[in-house]
Design a protein around this motif. Sequence first.
Motif, PDB file in Angstrom:
ATOM      1  N   LEU A   1       0.832  -1.208   0.000  1.00 29.69           N
ATOM      2  CA  LEU A   1       0.000   0.000   0.000  1.00 29.69           C
ATOM      3  C   LEU A   1       0.867   1.259   0.000  1.00 29.69           C
ATOM      4  CD1 LEU A   1      -2.913   1.034   0.045  1.00 29.69           C
ATOM      5  CD2 LEU A   1      -2.777   1.046   2.541  1.00 29.69           C
ATOM      6  N   TYR A   2       1.971   1.243   0.749  1.00 32.08           N
ATOM      7  CA  TYR A   2       2.879   2.389   0.784  1.00 32.08           C
ATOM      8  C   TYR A   2       3.532   2.599  -0.579  1.00 32.08           C
ATOM      9  CZ  TYR A   2       2.542   1.654   5.849  1.00 32.08           C
ATOM     10  OH  TYR A   2       2.088   1.456   7.132  1.00 32.08           O
ATOM     11  N   VAL A   3       3.897   1.490  -1.219  1.00 33.23           N
ATOM     12  CA  VAL A   3       4.504   1.571  -2.552  1.00 33.23           C
ATOM     13  C   VAL A   3       3.516   2.229  -3.518  1.00 33.23           C
ATOM     14  CG1 VAL A   3       5.394   0.224  -4.496  1.00 33.23           C
ATOM     15  CG2 VAL A   3       6.033  -0.399  -2.162  1.00 33.23           C
ATOM     16  N   GLN A   4       2.252   1.839  -3.420  1.00 30.91           N
ATOM     17  CA  GLN A   4       1.231   2.439  -4.285  1.00 30.91           C
ATOM     18  C   GLN A   4       1.053   3.927  -3.989  1.00 30.91           C
ATOM     19  OE1 GLN A   4      -1.861  -0.501  -3.412  1.00 30.91           O
ATOM     20  NE2 GLN A   4      -1.889  -1.008  -5.603  1.00 30.91           N
ATOM     21  N   PHE A   5       1.089   4.294  -2.714  1.00 34.55           N
ATOM     22  CA  PHE A   5       0.962   5.708  -2.351  1.00 34.55           C
ATOM     23  C   PHE A   5       2.145   6.534  -2.868  1.00 34.55           C
ATOM     24  CE2 PHE A   5      -1.900   4.709   1.490  1.00 34.55           C
ATOM     25  CZ  PHE A   5      -3.043   5.006   0.767  1.00 34.55           C
ATOM     26  N   LEU A   6       3.321   5.912  -2.969  1.00 40.29           N
ATOM     27  CA  LEU A   6       4.509   6.623  -3.441  1.00 40.29           C
ATOM     28  C   LEU A   6       4.596   6.696  -4.962  1.00 40.29           C
ATOM     29  CD1 LEU A   6       7.177   5.240  -0.951  1.00 40.29           C
ATOM     30  CD2 LEU A   6       6.265   7.563  -1.049  1.00 40.29           C
ATOM     31  N   SER A   7       3.781   5.913  -5.662  1.00 42.37           N
ATOM     32  CA  SER A   7       3.867   5.876  -7.125  1.00 42.37           C
ATOM     33  C   SER A   7       3.656   7.243  -7.792  1.00 42.37           C
ATOM     34  CB  SER A   7       2.912   4.833  -7.697  1.00 42.37           C
ATOM     35  OG  SER A   7       1.568   5.195  -7.495  1.00 42.37           O
ATOM     36  N   PRO A   8       2.772   8.105  -7.289  1.00 42.72           N
ATOM     37  CA  PRO A   8       2.653   9.421  -7.930  1.00 42.72           C
ATOM     38  C   PRO A   8       3.963  10.213  -7.928  1.00 42.72           C
ATOM     39  CG  PRO A   8       0.749   9.034  -6.547  1.00 42.72           C
ATOM     40  CD  PRO A   8       1.733   7.928  -6.256  1.00 42.72           C
ATOM     41  N   LEU A   9       4.822   9.970  -6.945  1.00 42.74           N
ATOM     42  CA  LEU A   9       6.117  10.661  -6.929  1.00 42.74           C
ATOM     43  C   LEU A   9       6.975  10.206  -8.105  1.00 42.74           C
ATOM     44  CD1 LEU A   9       6.972  10.646  -3.123  1.00 42.74           C
ATOM     45  CD2 LEU A   9       6.094  12.529  -4.508  1.00 42.74           C
ATOM     46  N   ALA A  10       6.906   8.920  -8.444  1.00 43.78           N
ATOM     47  CA  ALA A  10       7.655   8.423  -9.599  1.00 43.78           C
ATOM     48  C   ALA A  10       7.090   9.017 -10.889  1.00 43.78           C
ATOM     49  CB  ALA A  10       7.627   6.899  -9.640  1.00 43.78           C
ATOM     50  N   PHE A  11       5.755   9.076 -10.984  1.00 46.19           N
ATOM     51  CA  PHE A  11       5.144   9.701 -12.154  1.00 46.19           C
ATOM     52  C   PHE A  11       5.608  11.151 -12.282  1.00 46.19           C
ATOM     53  CE2 PHE A  11       1.493   6.623 -11.407  1.00 46.19           C
ATOM     54  CZ  PHE A  11       1.832   5.806 -12.472  1.00 46.19           C
ATOM     55  N   LEU A  12       5.523  11.886 -11.192  1.00 45.01           N
ATOM     56  CA  LEU A  12       5.910  13.296 -11.187  1.00 45.01           C
ATOM     57  C   LEU A  12       7.380  13.465 -11.549  1.00 45.01           C
ATOM     58  CD1 LEU A  12       5.190  16.253 -10.608  1.00 45.01           C
ATOM     59  CD2 LEU A  12       5.796  15.826  -8.209  1.00 45.01           C
ATOM     60  N   MET A  13       8.226  12.666 -10.962  1.00 45.28           N
ATOM     61  CA  MET A  13       9.655  12.777 -11.225  1.00 45.28           C
ATOM     62  C   MET A  13       9.955  12.472 -12.697  1.00 45.28           C
ATOM     63  SD  MET A  13      12.608  11.051  -9.018  1.00 45.28           S
ATOM     64  CE  MET A  13      14.313  11.259  -9.361  1.00 45.28           C
ATOM     65  N   GLY A  14       9.335  11.420 -13.233  1.00 48.22           N
ATOM     66  CA  GLY A  14       9.540  11.085 -14.639  1.00 48.22           C
ATOM     67  C   GLY A  14       9.097  12.206 -15.557  1.00 48.22           C
ATOM     68  N   VAL A  15       7.921  12.760 -15.284  1.00 45.93           N
ATOM     69  CA  VAL A  15       7.402  13.867 -16.101  1.00 45.93           C
ATOM     70  C   VAL A  15       8.302  15.097 -15.984  1.00 45.93           C
ATOM     71  CG1 VAL A  15       5.495  15.528 -16.294  1.00 45.93           C
ATOM     72  CG2 VAL A  15       5.013  13.091 -16.114  1.00 45.93           C
ATOM     73  N   LEU A  16       8.756  15.408 -14.780  1.00 44.36           N
ATOM     74  CA  LEU A  16       9.623  16.572 -14.603  1.00 44.36           C
ATOM     75  C   LEU A  16      10.960  16.409 -15.330  1.00 44.36           C
ATOM     76  CD1 LEU A  16       8.982  17.513 -10.857  1.00 44.36           C
ATOM     77  CD2 LEU A  16       8.246  18.761 -12.908  1.00 44.36           C
ATOM     78  N   ILE A  17      11.504  15.206 -15.307  1.00 44.56           N
ATOM     79  CA  ILE A  17      12.767  14.950 -16.016  1.00 44.56           C
ATOM     80  C   ILE A  17      12.555  15.155 -17.525  1.00 44.56           C
ATOM     81  CG2 ILE A  17      14.423  13.153 -16.680  1.00 44.56           C
ATOM     82  CD1 ILE A  17      14.111  12.061 -13.783  1.00 44.56           C
ATOM     83  N   ILE A  18      11.484  14.564 -18.046  1.00 53.12           N
ATOM     84  CA  ILE A  18      11.207  14.689 -19.484  1.00 53.12           C
ATOM     85  C   ILE A  18      10.937  16.149 -19.855  1.00 53.12           C
ATOM     86  CG2 ILE A  18       9.564  14.086 -21.306  1.00 53.12           C
ATOM     87  CD1 ILE A  18       9.320  11.308 -19.875  1.00 53.12           C
ATOM     88  N   TYR A  19      10.080  16.808 -19.091  1.00 51.68           N
ATOM     89  CA  TYR A  19       9.737  18.213 -19.364  1.00 51.68           C
ATOM     90  C   TYR A  19      10.997  19.097 -19.332  1.00 51.68           C
ATOM     91  CZ  TYR A  19       8.069  22.942 -18.678  1.00 51.68           C
ATOM     92  OH  TYR A  19       7.868  24.295 -18.794  1.00 51.68           O
ATOM     93  N   ASN A  20      11.821  18.874 -18.345  1.00 52.43           N
ATOM     94  CA  ASN A  20      13.016  19.673 -18.167  1.00 52.43           C
ATOM     95  C   ASN A  20      14.012  19.469 -19.325  1.00 52.43           C
ATOM     96  OD1 ASN A  20      14.529  21.538 -16.767  1.00 52.43           O
ATOM     97  ND2 ASN A  20      15.162  20.141 -15.168  1.00 52.43           N
ATOM     98  N   ALA A  21      13.977  18.280 -19.931  1.00 53.44           N
ATOM     99  CA  ALA A  21      14.917  17.981 -21.016  1.00 53.44           C
ATOM    100  C   ALA A  21      14.407  18.474 -22.371  1.00 53.44           C
ATOM    101  CB  ALA A  21      15.172  16.480 -21.083  1.00 53.44           C
ATOM    102  N   LEU A  22      13.113  18.670 -22.499  1.00 52.44           N
ATOM    103  CA  LEU A  22      12.571  19.082 -23.810  1.00 52.44           C
ATOM    104  C   LEU A  22      12.727  20.575 -24.052  1.00 52.44           C
ATOM    105  CD1 LEU A  22       9.342  16.930 -23.974  1.00 52.44           C
ATOM    106  CD2 LEU A  22      11.471  16.585 -25.199  1.00 52.44           C
TER     107      LEU A  22
END
Length: 129
Positions: free
Chosen positions: A108-129
């Motif tokens: 359950l904790y892993v699932q709660f933390l998943s939005p942080l991975a989504f956010l981090m991935g999007v921020l990395i991609i956005y920052n590189a484009l």
Amino acid sequence: MLIIVAKWIVLLFGGFIFGVGFLMLFVPNKARAILKKAGSTHFINYAEITVRLIPATALILYAANAKIPFAFSVFGWIMVITSVILYSVPRKLHHSFSLKSAELLQPLYVQFLSPLAFLMGVLIIYNAL
């Protein structure tokens, strides 16, 4: 040419982190099982650390071209420094830490933390484009 390669590595890294978010959200037990394997064998330990250095180096190389250069540079250097530290830490200590972390992070904790991975991935991609 090197900057173009670095950019693509950074974009793939952002996509990978975003994908990890899906793994964490939909198959948290698999994410925990993967975490438990960190440092479990000499090959896994040193391969994991060495592979971390690829996006870390790409982040540093591409930082000047990123939307927020300081963030890429700092994140890249943190990854490099922690990789060097992990090279010097005994493998069994690294594995013990990953086992304890996986036990602490219940599904359950892993699932709660998943939005942080989504956010981090999007921020990395956005920052590189």
